[in-house]
Design an enzyme around this catalytic site. Structure first.
Site, PDB file in Angstrom:
ATOM      1  N   ILE A 185      -6.323  11.038   9.489  1.00 34.96           N
ATOM      2  CA  ILE A 185      -4.942  11.502   9.269  1.00 34.96           C
ATOM      3  C   ILE A 185      -4.956  12.648   8.259  1.00 34.96           C
ATOM      4  O   ILE A 185      -5.509  12.523   7.170  1.00 34.96           O
ATOM      5  CB  ILE A 185      -4.039  10.362   8.771  1.00 34.96           C
ATOM      6  CG1 ILE A 185      -4.044   9.212   9.793  1.00 34.96           C
ATOM      7  CG2 ILE A 185      -2.617  10.869   8.539  1.00 34.96           C
ATOM      8  CD1 ILE A 185      -3.228   8.008   9.353  1.00 34.96           C
ATOM      9  N   GLY A 201      -0.270   4.804  -1.137  1.00 32.81           N
ATOM     10  CA  GLY A 201      -1.392   5.440  -0.457  1.00 32.81           C
ATOM     11  C   GLY A 201      -0.969   6.577   0.449  1.00 32.81           C
ATOM     12  O   GLY A 201       0.204   6.965   0.501  1.00 32.81           O
ATOM     13  N   GLN A 202      -1.952   7.109   1.183  1.00 35.50           N
ATOM     14  CA  GLN A 202      -1.700   8.292   2.003  1.00 35.50           C
ATOM     15  C   GLN A 202      -0.634   8.026   3.065  1.00 35.50           C
ATOM     16  O   GLN A 202       0.327   8.784   3.195  1.00 35.50           O
ATOM     17  CB  GLN A 202      -3.001   8.745   2.686  1.00 35.50           C
ATOM     18  CG  GLN A 202      -2.842  10.061   3.447  1.00 35.50           C
ATOM     19  CD  GLN A 202      -3.960  10.319   4.457  1.00 35.50           C
ATOM     20  OE1 GLN A 202      -4.731   9.429   4.806  1.00 35.50           O
ATOM     21  NE2 GLN A 202      -4.039  11.546   4.932  1.00 35.50           N
ATOM     22  N   GLY A 232       0.857  -1.198   0.000  1.00 33.31           N
ATOM     23  CA  GLY A 232       0.000   0.000   0.000  1.00 33.31           C
ATOM     24  C   GLY A 232       0.885   1.238   0.000  1.00 33.31           C
ATOM     25  O   GLY A 232       0.513   2.285   0.524  1.00 33.31           O
ATOM     26  N   LYS A 262     -12.325  -3.576  10.365  1.00 28.74           N
ATOM     27  CA  LYS A 262     -11.264  -3.188  11.302  1.00 28.74           C
ATOM     28  C   LYS A 262     -11.434  -3.902  12.642  1.00 28.74           C
ATOM     29  O   LYS A 262     -10.452  -4.370  13.231  1.00 28.74           O
ATOM     30  CB  LYS A 262     -11.257  -1.662  11.500  1.00 28.74           C
ATOM     31  CG  LYS A 262     -10.778  -0.882  10.285  1.00 28.74           C
ATOM     32  CD  LYS A 262      -9.357  -1.242   9.900  1.00 28.74           C
ATOM     33  CE  LYS A 262      -8.827  -0.444   8.731  1.00 28.74           C
ATOM     34  NZ  LYS A 262      -7.526  -0.921   8.238  1.00 28.74           N
ATOM     35  N   TYR A 280     -16.220  -0.937   6.505  1.00 29.73           N
ATOM     36  CA  TYR A 280     -14.828  -0.626   6.839  1.00 29.73           C
ATOM     37  C   TYR A 280     -14.575  -0.840   8.334  1.00 29.73           C
ATOM     38  O   TYR A 280     -13.630  -1.525   8.731  1.00 29.73           O
ATOM     39  CB  TYR A 280     -14.569   0.830   6.440  1.00 29.73           C
ATOM     40  CG  TYR A 280     -13.237   1.411   6.863  1.00 29.73           C
ATOM     41  CD1 TYR A 280     -12.043   0.955   6.313  1.00 29.73           C
ATOM     42  CD2 TYR A 280     -13.185   2.461   7.786  1.00 29.73           C
ATOM     43  CE1 TYR A 280     -10.836   1.522   6.686  1.00 29.73           C
ATOM     44  CE2 TYR A 280     -11.983   3.026   8.157  1.00 29.73           C
ATOM     45  CZ  TYR A 280     -10.815   2.551   7.602  1.00 29.73           C
ATOM     46  OH  TYR A 280      -9.625   3.113   7.967  1.00 29.73           O
ATOM     47  N   ASP A 309      -0.546  -7.473  -5.732  1.00 34.47           N
ATOM     48  CA  ASP A 309      -1.865  -7.416  -5.102  1.00 34.47           C
ATOM     49  C   ASP A 309      -1.745  -8.157  -3.778  1.00 34.47           C
ATOM     50  O   ASP A 309      -1.336  -9.319  -3.750  1.00 34.47           O
ATOM     51  CB  ASP A 309      -2.882  -8.108  -6.023  1.00 34.47           C
ATOM     52  CG  ASP A 309      -4.303  -8.057  -5.480  1.00 34.47           C
ATOM     53  OD1 ASP A 309      -4.489  -7.732  -4.293  1.00 34.47           O
ATOM     54  OD2 ASP A 309      -5.218  -8.356  -6.271  1.00 34.47           O
ATOM     55  N   ASP A 332       2.757  -2.016  -4.182  1.00 31.27           N
ATOM     56  CA  ASP A 332       1.363  -1.598  -4.326  1.00 31.27           C
ATOM     57  C   ASP A 332       0.815  -2.278  -5.560  1.00 31.27           C
ATOM     58  O   ASP A 332       1.560  -2.883  -6.331  1.00 31.27           O
ATOM     59  CB  ASP A 332       1.251  -0.060  -4.428  1.00 31.27           C
ATOM     60  CG  ASP A 332      -0.072   0.445  -3.845  1.00 31.27           C
ATOM     61  OD1 ASP A 332      -1.127  -0.107  -4.223  1.00 31.27           O
ATOM     62  OD2 ASP A 332      -0.052   1.364  -3.016  1.00 31.27           O
ATOM     63  N   ILE A 333      -0.507  -2.135  -5.757  1.00 28.42           N
ATOM     64  CA  ILE A 333      -1.131  -2.920  -6.827  1.00 28.42           C
ATOM     65  C   ILE A 333      -0.786  -2.374  -8.211  1.00 28.42           C
ATOM     66  O   ILE A 333      -0.725  -3.120  -9.167  1.00 28.42           O
ATOM     67  CB  ILE A 333      -2.660  -3.016  -6.604  1.00 28.42           C
ATOM     68  CG1 ILE A 333      -3.251  -4.116  -7.475  1.00 28.42           C
ATOM     69  CG2 ILE A 333      -3.348  -1.674  -6.806  1.00 28.42           C
ATOM     70  CD1 ILE A 333      -4.610  -4.561  -7.023  1.00 28.42           C
TER      71      ILE A 333
HETATM   72  N1  SER Z   1      -9.864   8.233   7.936  1.00 30.64           N
HETATM   73  C1  SER Z   1     -10.676   7.061   7.879  1.00 30.64           C
HETATM   74  C2  SER Z   1     -11.971   7.314   7.203  1.00 30.64           C
HETATM   75  O1  SER Z   1     -12.477   8.388   7.353  1.00 30.64           O
HETATM   76  C3  SER Z   1     -10.950   6.556   9.248  1.00 30.64           C
HETATM   77  O2  SER Z   1      -9.994   5.623   9.574  1.00 30.64           O
HETATM   78  O3  SER Z   1     -12.481   6.441   6.577  1.00 30.64           O
END
Ligand code: SER
Length: 323
Positions: free
Chosen positions: A174, A11-12, A8, A148, A144, A50, A34-35
Site C-alpha cells: 500500500i 498505523g498506515q 491499529g 497471514k 509475517y 493493546d 491503538d497501543i
Molecule cells: N506491505 C507489506 C510488507 O511489505 C506486505 O503486506 O510487509
C-alpha cells in the site's frame, strides 16, 4: 446505525481508514484505538489499548455497543523478521482475540462484523507469480506471511463453524503519503518519494526488475469499505480476497518519477529484503473480488506518482523516524 472500532488506528491503513469511516458514519460512531497515545487529530473517541488484552478490548466493544471491528494491529514483513516470536504473538493472538469476542457476541445475539487484513506475503516461492489466482499454492517464507496464512484459515474457520461475519483482503503493497514507511518490503515504493521530494538520490533495497503488486491508498480504503459494506451473501470468500491495484518494478517507478523530477537518481543495493520480494507474486488475479462484490481498481501508475509528489509533505520527525 453502525458503531465501528478501529484497532491499529495510528498505523498506515488505520489512520486513513478512521478518516474515511468518520466521513461516512460520523465522528460519534468511530472509535479509534491503538497501543500508544493518539497520533493525529480529528478523532472524537480514542481508546489506548493493546489488542492482546482480550478483556480490555471486549470491554470497549461492550461499552460503545460496537457492531464492526477493524483489527489492523500487526508487525509487517521486515520488522517481523527482526522479532519473529513477537510478530507471531501479535499477529495471531490479536486476530484470535477479536474472533473470540465476535463469537461470544454472536452467541449473545449481538453480532460483530470483523475486518482483518491479509497480504500478498501469504504466498510463497511455489505460488504462480504472474496473475496469482485466488486459490493456489501458498507456502510463505516470512513469519509475517506464515501468520497471514494461518490467520486466513482462522477467519474461514470462525465463519464456517461459528458464523462470525469476518471479511478480509490480501493487500498488495500500500502506497500512501500520510504516514512514514512502516517496516514492509513493499515500502521502498514509499521511501523513494520521500527521497525524491528531498532532492536526494534513493538507494533501493530491491533490484530494478523486482515487480510487485501495489495499490494506492484511496483504492485500498475504498476496497476495504466496499467489502465491509457488501451484503453478507455476496461475500463468498471468508479466508481473504485477492485485490489488485497495479504492478510495477522499481525501475518503472523511478522512470515515472523522473518525468516530473528530471534530476532524481536511483541506485540499487538489494539486501535481505530482495529474497522476501522474490517469494511474492508480481501481479494478482482479483476476478473473484470483481465478481463477488464488484471490486475494480481505479488508480494507475501515472496518477499515483503525480498525487504522491503533489502531497508528500512529511513532518521532520517522521522523516527522521523513517530514515
Ligand atoms: N506491505 C507489506 C510488507 O511489505 C506486505 O503486506 O510487509
Amino acid at each position: 446505525m453502525e458503531r465501528i472500532l478501529v484497532i491499529g488506528a495510528n498505523g498506515q491503513i488505520g489512520s486513513e481508514l478512521v478518516d474515511a469511516l468518520t466521513a461516512q458514519h460520523g465522528a460519534e460512531n468511530v472509535i479509534a484505538a491503538d497501543i500508544g497515545p493518539r497520533s493525529g487529530f480529528g478523532v472524537k473517541r480514542y481508546e489506548p489499548i493493546d489488542v492482546l488484552d482480550r478483556k480490555g478490548v471486549a470491554h470497549i466493544v461492550e461499552t460503545y455497543h460496537v457492531t464492526q471491528v477493524y483489527q489492523l494491529a500487526a508487525l509487517l514483513s521486515v520488522t517481523g523478521e527482526q522479532a519473529p516470536l513477537k510478530a507471531w504473538d501479535l499477529n495471531m493472538n490479536g486476530l484470535l482475540n477479536i474472533l473470540e469476542i465476535a463469537r461470544e457476541r454472536g452467541q449473545a445475539g449481538k453480532p460483530l462484523r470483523v475486518f482483518w487484513p491479509s497480504s500478498i506475503a501469504a504466498f510463497g516461492p511455489n505460488t504462480p507469480r504472474v496473475a496469482t489466482p485466488q486459490t493456489t499454492v501458498m507456502d510463505p517464507t516470512t513469519i509475517y506471511g506464515i501468520s497471514k496464512l494461518a490467520g486466513e484459515r482462522l477467519c474461514e474457520y470462525y465463519f464456517s463453524k461459528f458464523g462470525v461475519d469476518v471479511r478480509s483482503i490480501r493487500y498488495p503493497g500500500i502506497i500512501s503519503y500520510k504516514s512514514p514507511p512502516g517496516g514492509g518490503t513493499t515500502d521502498y515504493a514509499i521511501a523513494i518519494f520521500h527521497a525524491a521530494q528531498r532532492g536526494q538520490r534513493y538507494s533501493c533495497f530491491l533490484g530494478p526488475e523486482t515487480g510487485l503488486p501495489m495499490i494506492y491508498m484511496p483504492d485500498a480504503i475504498r476496497a476495504t469499505i466496499e467489502l465491509m459494506d457488501a451484503p453478507a451473501a455476496k461475500v463468498k470468500v471468508r479466508s481473504s480476497y485477492n485485490v489488485a491495484g497495479l504492478s510495477f518494478t522499481p525501475r518503472e517507478l523511478a522512470q515515472q518519477i523522473t518525468r516530473y523530477l528530471p534530476d532524481f537518481e536511483i541506485v540499487y543495493a538489494p539486501d535481505s529484503r530482495q529474497a522476501i520480494a522474490d517469494s511474492w507474486p508480481q501481479s494478482l488475479d482479483d476476478s473473484i473480488a470483481a465478481a463477488d462484490w464488484s471490486w475494480q481498481a481505479r488508480i494507475g501508475l501515472d496518477d499515483l506518482v503525480r498525487d504522491m509528489l503533489a502531497n508528500i509533505k512529511v513532518p521532520l520527525e517522521l522523516l527522521n523516524r523513517a530514515a
